[in-house]
Design a protein around this motif. Structure first.
Motif, PDB file in Angstrom:
ATOM      1  N   HIS A  18       0.825  -1.213   0.000  1.00 48.52           N
ATOM      2  CA  HIS A  18       0.000   0.000   0.000  1.00 48.52           C
ATOM      3  C   HIS A  18       0.857   1.261   0.000  1.00 48.52           C
ATOM      4  CE1 HIS A  18      -3.470   2.523   0.637  1.00 48.52           C
ATOM      5  NE2 HIS A  18      -2.897   3.041   1.700  1.00 48.52           N
ATOM      6  N   GLU A  19       2.041   1.190   0.575  1.00 49.31           N
ATOM      7  CA  GLU A  19       2.948   2.347   0.550  1.00 49.31           C
ATOM      8  C   GLU A  19       3.324   2.711  -0.881  1.00 49.31           C
ATOM      9  OE1 GLU A  19       6.308   1.542   3.043  1.00 49.31           O
ATOM     10  OE2 GLU A  19       5.045   1.198   4.802  1.00 49.31           O
ATOM     11  N   ARG A  20       3.381   1.727  -1.760  1.00 50.84           N
ATOM     12  CA  ARG A  20       3.737   1.965  -3.167  1.00 50.84           C
ATOM     13  C   ARG A  20       2.501   2.252  -4.018  1.00 50.84           C
ATOM     14  NH1 ARG A  20       4.666   3.144  -7.709  1.00 50.84           N
ATOM     15  NH2 ARG A  20       6.165   2.235  -9.128  1.00 50.84           N
ATOM     16  N   TRP A  21       1.394   1.549  -3.712  1.00 45.49           N
ATOM     17  CA  TRP A  21       0.182   1.652  -4.513  1.00 45.49           C
ATOM     18  C   TRP A  21      -0.973   2.123  -3.656  1.00 45.49           C
ATOM     19  CZ3 TRP A  21       1.556  -3.833  -6.328  1.00 45.49           C
ATOM     20  CH2 TRP A  21       2.401  -3.775  -7.439  1.00 45.49           C
ATOM     21  N   PRO A  26      -7.420  -2.142  -0.636  1.00 43.89           N
ATOM     22  CA  PRO A  26      -6.735  -3.043   0.300  1.00 43.89           C
ATOM     23  C   PRO A  26      -6.987  -4.526   0.022  1.00 43.89           C
ATOM     24  CG  PRO A  26      -7.662  -1.191   1.475  1.00 43.89           C
ATOM     25  CD  PRO A  26      -8.154  -1.085   0.060  1.00 43.89           C
ATOM     26  N   ALA A  27      -8.195  -4.886  -0.355  1.00 50.15           N
ATOM     27  CA  ALA A  27      -8.494  -6.299  -0.648  1.00 50.15           C
ATOM     28  C   ALA A  27      -7.662  -6.800  -1.828  1.00 50.15           C
ATOM     29  CB  ALA A  27      -9.979  -6.486  -0.922  1.00 50.15           C
ATOM     30  N   ASP A  28      -7.455  -5.949  -2.815  1.00 49.88           N
ATOM     31  CA  ASP A  28      -6.632  -6.323  -3.967  1.00 49.88           C
ATOM     32  C   ASP A  28      -5.173  -6.500  -3.553  1.00 49.88           C
ATOM     33  OD1 ASP A  28      -8.851  -6.257  -5.644  1.00 49.88           O
ATOM     34  OD2 ASP A  28      -8.516  -4.154  -6.182  1.00 49.88           O
ATOM     35  N   LEU A  29      -4.701  -5.626  -2.673  1.00 51.20           N
ATOM     36  CA  LEU A  29      -3.325  -5.743  -2.195  1.00 51.20           C
ATOM     37  C   LEU A  29      -3.144  -6.998  -1.354  1.00 51.20           C
ATOM     38  CD1 LEU A  29      -2.598  -2.018  -1.342  1.00 51.20           C
ATOM     39  CD2 LEU A  29      -1.786  -3.328  -3.318  1.00 51.20           C
ATOM     40  N   GLU A  30      -4.176  -7.376  -0.617  1.00 50.35           N
ATOM     41  CA  GLU A  30      -4.096  -8.621   0.149  1.00 50.35           C
ATOM     42  C   GLU A  30      -4.022  -9.819  -0.787  1.00 50.35           C
ATOM     43  OE1 GLU A  30      -7.139  -8.821   3.129  1.00 50.35           O
ATOM     44  OE2 GLU A  30      -6.281  -7.122   4.229  1.00 50.35           O
ATOM     45  N   GLU A  31      -4.709  -9.765  -1.907  1.00 49.40           N
ATOM     46  CA  GLU A  31      -4.610 -10.849  -2.892  1.00 49.40           C
ATOM     47  C   GLU A  31      -3.195 -10.954  -3.442  1.00 49.40           C
ATOM     48  OE1 GLU A  31      -7.579 -10.787  -5.970  1.00 49.40           O
ATOM     49  OE2 GLU A  31      -9.184 -10.401  -4.535  1.00 49.40           O
ATOM     50  N   VAL A  32      -2.574  -9.826  -3.711  1.00 46.34           N
ATOM     51  CA  VAL A  32      -1.186  -9.825  -4.173  1.00 46.34           C
ATOM     52  C   VAL A  32      -0.277 -10.372  -3.075  1.00 46.34           C
ATOM     53  CG1 VAL A  32       0.748  -8.387  -4.938  1.00 46.34           C
ATOM     54  CG2 VAL A  32      -1.563  -7.925  -5.784  1.00 46.34           C
ATOM     55  N   ALA A  33      -0.529  -9.977  -1.836  1.00 54.02           N
ATOM     56  CA  ALA A  33       0.274 -10.469  -0.722  1.00 54.02           C
ATOM     57  C   ALA A  33       0.159 -11.986  -0.583  1.00 54.02           C
ATOM     58  CB  ALA A  33      -0.136  -9.770   0.571  1.00 54.02           C
ATOM     59  N   VAL A  34      -1.011 -12.548  -0.848  1.00 49.79           N
ATOM     60  CA  VAL A  34      -1.173 -14.002  -0.814  1.00 49.79           C
ATOM     61  C   VAL A  34      -0.286 -14.651  -1.879  1.00 49.79           C
ATOM     62  CG1 VAL A  34      -2.797 -15.902  -1.271  1.00 49.79           C
ATOM     63  CG2 VAL A  34      -3.478 -13.991   0.198  1.00 49.79           C
ATOM     64  N   ALA A  51       7.777  -7.950   0.423  1.00 47.83           N
ATOM     65  CA  ALA A  51       7.068  -7.022  -0.463  1.00 47.83           C
ATOM     66  C   ALA A  51       8.057  -6.135  -1.203  1.00 47.83           C
ATOM     67  CB  ALA A  51       6.089  -6.170   0.333  1.00 47.83           C
ATOM     68  N   ALA A  52       9.058  -5.649  -0.496  1.00 51.09           N
ATOM     69  CA  ALA A  52      10.068  -4.797  -1.135  1.00 51.09           C
ATOM     70  C   ALA A  52      10.831  -5.573  -2.205  1.00 51.09           C
ATOM     71  CB  ALA A  52      11.022  -4.230  -0.087  1.00 51.09           C
ATOM     72  N   ALA A  53      11.165  -6.827  -1.924  1.00 47.50           N
ATOM     73  CA  ALA A  53      11.875  -7.656  -2.908  1.00 47.50           C
ATOM     74  C   ALA A  53      10.997  -7.911  -4.125  1.00 47.50           C
ATOM     75  CB  ALA A  53      12.294  -8.978  -2.267  1.00 47.50           C
ATOM     76  N   TRP A  54       9.717  -8.159  -3.902  1.00 47.60           N
ATOM     77  CA  TRP A  54       8.796  -8.395  -4.999  1.00 47.60           C
ATOM     78  C   TRP A  54       8.609  -7.130  -5.839  1.00 47.60           C
ATOM     79  CZ3 TRP A  54       3.880  -6.769  -6.501  1.00 47.60           C
ATOM     80  CH2 TRP A  54       3.231  -7.580  -7.422  1.00 47.60           C
ATOM     81  N   LEU A  55       8.613  -5.975  -5.178  1.00 48.23           N
ATOM     82  CA  LEU A  55       8.446  -4.698  -5.880  1.00 48.23           C
ATOM     83  C   LEU A  55       9.715  -4.255  -6.611  1.00 48.23           C
ATOM     84  CD1 LEU A  55       6.483  -2.677  -3.196  1.00 48.23           C
ATOM     85  CD2 LEU A  55       5.659  -3.220  -5.502  1.00 48.23           C
ATOM     86  N   ARG A  56      10.845  -4.723  -6.181  1.00 47.21           N
ATOM     87  CA  ARG A  56      12.127  -4.251  -6.728  1.00 47.21           C
ATOM     88  C   ARG A  56      12.175  -4.204  -8.249  1.00 47.21           C
ATOM     89  NH1 ARG A  56      15.348  -6.971  -3.496  1.00 47.21           N
ATOM     90  NH2 ARG A  56      15.021  -5.396  -1.912  1.00 47.21           N
ATOM     91  N   PRO A  57      11.795  -5.256  -8.970  1.00 46.05           N
ATOM     92  CA  PRO A  57      11.839  -5.171 -10.439  1.00 46.05           C
ATOM     93  C   PRO A  57      10.929  -4.069 -10.985  1.00 46.05           C
ATOM     94  CG  PRO A  57      11.584  -7.446  -9.755  1.00 46.05           C
ATOM     95  CD  PRO A  57      11.428  -6.585  -8.523  1.00 46.05           C
ATOM     96  N   ILE A  58       9.839  -3.802 -10.308  1.00 44.75           N
ATOM     97  CA  ILE A  58       8.919  -2.770 -10.751  1.00 44.75           C
ATOM     98  C   ILE A  58       9.523  -1.387 -10.511  1.00 44.75           C
ATOM     99  CG2 ILE A  58       6.638  -1.711 -10.344  1.00 44.75           C
ATOM    100  CD1 ILE A  58       5.717  -4.577  -9.540  1.00 44.75           C
ATOM    101  N   THR A  59      10.070  -1.169  -9.328  1.00 43.43           N
ATOM    102  CA  THR A  59      10.600   0.157  -9.009  1.00 43.43           C
ATOM    103  C   THR A  59      11.910   0.420  -9.720  1.00 43.43           C
ATOM    104  OG1 THR A  59      11.620  -0.706  -6.996  1.00 43.43           O
ATOM    105  CG2 THR A  59       9.430   0.291  -6.775  1.00 43.43           C
ATOM    106  N   THR A  60      12.653  -0.619 -10.040  1.00 42.02           N
ATOM    107  CA  THR A  60      13.927  -0.438 -10.742  1.00 42.02           C
ATOM    108  C   THR A  60      13.706   0.091 -12.151  1.00 42.02           C
ATOM    109  OG1 THR A  60      14.896  -2.239  -9.474  1.00 42.02           O
ATOM    110  CG2 THR A  60      16.018  -1.615 -11.504  1.00 42.02           C
ATOM    111  N   HIS A  61      12.654  -0.347 -12.792  1.00 45.95           N
ATOM    112  CA  HIS A  61      12.390   0.033 -14.178  1.00 45.95           C
ATOM    113  C   HIS A  61      11.320   1.091 -14.335  1.00 45.95           C
ATOM    114  CE1 HIS A  61      15.030  -3.157 -15.367  1.00 45.95           C
ATOM    115  NE2 HIS A  61      14.334  -4.017 -14.643  1.00 45.95           N
ATOM    116  N   SER A  62      10.766   1.526 -13.233  1.00 42.98           N
ATOM    117  CA  SER A  62       9.688   2.500 -13.304  1.00 42.98           C
ATOM    118  C   SER A  62      10.248   3.918 -13.451  1.00 42.98           C
ATOM    119  CB  SER A  62       8.847   2.424 -12.013  1.00 42.98           C
ATOM    120  OG  SER A  62       7.881   3.432 -12.026  1.00 42.98           O
TER     121      SER A  62
END
Length: 64
Positions: A18-21, A26-34, A51-62
Motif C-alpha cells: 500500500h505504501e507503493r500503490w 486493500p483487498a486487492d493488495l491482500e490478494e497480491v500479498a497471498v 514485499a520490497a523484494a517483490w516490488l524491486r523489479p517494478i521500481t527499478t524500471h519504473s
C-alpha cells in the motif's frame, strides 16, 4: 525471524504494498500479498522485506 501466522504476514505485506500503490483497494493488495506468500523464498523473509523484494523489479524500471 520469529514465526508469525499467515494472516498477519499477509496483512503486513499488503500494508507495505500500500505504501507503493495507495490507489489500489486493500483487498486487492491482500490478494497480491497471498501470491507473494505462496513463494517459499519470499515467505521466508519478513513480510515488509518480501514485499520490497517483490516490488524491486517494478521500481527499478519504473520512471516514477
Amino acid at each position: 525471524m520469529d514465526q508469525i501466522n499467515p494472516i498477519e504476514w499477509i496483512t503486513r505485506c499488503a500494508a507495505r504494498l500500500h505504501e507503493r500503490w495507495r490507489s489500489v483497494e486493500p483487498a486487492d493488495l491482500e490478494e497480491v500479498a497471498v501470491v507473494i506468500w505462496q513463494n517459499p523464498e519470499l515467505r521466508s523473509k519478513p513480510p515488509e522485506e518480501a514485499a520490497a523484494a517483490w516490488l524491486r523489479p517494478i521500481t527499478t524500471h519504473s520512471p516514477f
